[in-house]
Write a protein that holds these residues in place. Structure first.
Motif, PDB file in Angstrom:
ATOM      1  N   LEU A   1      81.671  34.461   4.417  1.00  0.00           N
ATOM      2  CA  LEU A   1      80.372  34.254   5.066  1.00  0.00           C
ATOM      3  C   LEU A   1      79.436  35.432   4.823  1.00  0.00           C
ATOM      4  CD1 LEU A   1      81.519  32.615   8.408  1.00  0.00           C
ATOM      5  CD2 LEU A   1      80.151  31.535   6.603  1.00  0.00           C
ATOM      6  N   ALA A   2      79.976  36.641   4.900  1.00  0.00           N
ATOM      7  CA  ALA A   2      79.153  37.834   4.665  1.00  0.00           C
ATOM      8  C   ALA A   2      78.630  37.845   3.235  1.00  0.00           C
ATOM      9  CB  ALA A   2      79.956  39.100   4.954  1.00  0.00           C
ATOM     10  N   ARG A   3      79.477  37.509   2.294  1.00  0.00           N
ATOM     11  CA  ARG A   3      79.060  37.472   0.886  1.00  0.00           C
ATOM     12  C   ARG A   3      77.994  36.400   0.694  1.00  0.00           C
ATOM     13  NH1 ARG A   3      81.053  39.029  -4.469  1.00  0.00           N
ATOM     14  NH2 ARG A   3      82.286  40.520  -3.308  1.00  0.00           N
ATOM     15  N   PHE A   4      78.184  35.243   1.316  1.00  0.00           N
ATOM     16  CA  PHE A   4      77.199  34.157   1.214  1.00  0.00           C
ATOM     17  C   PHE A   4      75.858  34.590   1.792  1.00  0.00           C
ATOM     18  CE2 PHE A   4      75.031  30.615   3.337  1.00  0.00           C
ATOM     19  CZ  PHE A   4      74.681  29.870   2.222  1.00  0.00           C
ATOM     20  N   ILE A   5      75.889  35.157   2.981  1.00  0.00           N
ATOM     21  CA  ILE A   5      74.651  35.579   3.648  1.00  0.00           C
ATOM     22  C   ILE A   5      73.924  36.625   2.819  1.00  0.00           C
ATOM     23  CG2 ILE A   5      73.759  36.787   5.686  1.00  0.00           C
ATOM     24  CD1 ILE A   5      75.899  35.185   7.282  1.00  0.00           C
ATOM     25  N   GLY A   6      74.678  37.443   2.102  1.00  0.00           N
ATOM     26  CA  GLY A   6      74.070  38.449   1.241  1.00  0.00           C
ATOM     27  C   GLY A   6      73.322  37.867   0.056  1.00  0.00           C
ATOM     28  N   THR A   7      73.515  36.580  -0.214  1.00  0.00           N
ATOM     29  CA  THR A   7      72.854  35.952  -1.365  1.00  0.00           C
ATOM     30  C   THR A   7      71.670  35.069  -0.981  1.00  0.00           C
ATOM     31  OG1 THR A   7      74.278  33.987  -1.340  1.00  0.00           O
ATOM     32  CG2 THR A   7      75.028  35.903  -2.641  1.00  0.00           C
ATOM     33  N   VAL A   8      71.427  34.870   0.317  1.00  0.00           N
ATOM     34  CA  VAL A   8      70.351  33.967   0.723  1.00  0.00           C
ATOM     35  C   VAL A   8      68.988  34.657   0.625  1.00  0.00           C
ATOM     36  CG1 VAL A   8      71.861  32.633   2.253  1.00  0.00           C
ATOM     37  CG2 VAL A   8      70.510  34.511   3.188  1.00  0.00           C
ATOM     38  N   THR A   9      67.964  33.843   0.470  1.00  0.00           N
ATOM     39  CA  THR A   9      66.602  34.377   0.427  1.00  0.00           C
ATOM     40  C   THR A   9      66.158  34.748   1.839  1.00  0.00           C
ATOM     41  OG1 THR A   9      65.557  32.229   0.804  1.00  0.00           O
ATOM     42  CG2 THR A   9      66.038  32.832  -1.506  1.00  0.00           C
ATOM     43  N   GLU A  10      65.063  35.441   1.932  1.00  0.00           N
ATOM     44  CA  GLU A  10      64.529  35.820   3.246  1.00  0.00           C
ATOM     45  C   GLU A  10      64.177  34.580   4.080  1.00  0.00           C
ATOM     46  OE1 GLU A  10      63.963  37.882   6.422  1.00  0.00           O
ATOM     47  OE2 GLU A  10      64.653  38.835   4.580  1.00  0.00           O
TER      48      GLU A  10
END
Length: 129
Positions: A107-116
């Protein structure tokens, strides 16, 4: 949860679009699906039109996977998506998260890839839960 091949995904995209356009839809026949797939790809699969038997085979596989429901009360049979595209995506996400030992890291890795904008949408969703 079943993964989808390219043609299965294309069929599901048509069915999901049909359901989104008209929630009361009674489904599409294999011939209607073939015609819509040909329109969507402009030139069919590799320049060839799909045979209706190919579409029926794909629909049969999707029915076995629990993604499509066949209306048997009239002929020709009509097919519709069992769930929405969003529900299917959620099931895939749950399956993937359930298969890893460290969900928090994923989840942390995924959240790190989302746009603002996506991060703001997540904040809004989490604050309303």
């Amino acid at each position: 949860m079943a993964t989808l091949g390219d043609l299965e995904r294309a069929v599901m995209d048509v069915l999901w679009s049909q359901n989104a356009t008209d929630p009361e839809v009674t489904g599409l026949t294999a011939n209607e699906l073939r015609d819509l797939l040909a329109q969507a790809t402009a030139d069919g699969a590799d320049g060839k039109e799909l045979a209706v038997t190919t579409v029926l085979t794909v629909l049969s596989r999707l029915e076995k996977k629990g993604l499509v429901q066949r209306g048997r009360d009239i002929r020709p049979h009509r097919y519709r998506a069992v769930t929405s595209r969003e529900e299917h995506t959620v099931e895939l996400m749950h399956e993937v998260l359930g298969s890893v030992p460290d969900r928090e890291a994923v989840l942390a890795r995924f959240i790190g890839t989302v746009t603002e904008q996506e991060a703001e949408a997540l904040r809004k969703i989490l604050s309303s839960s």
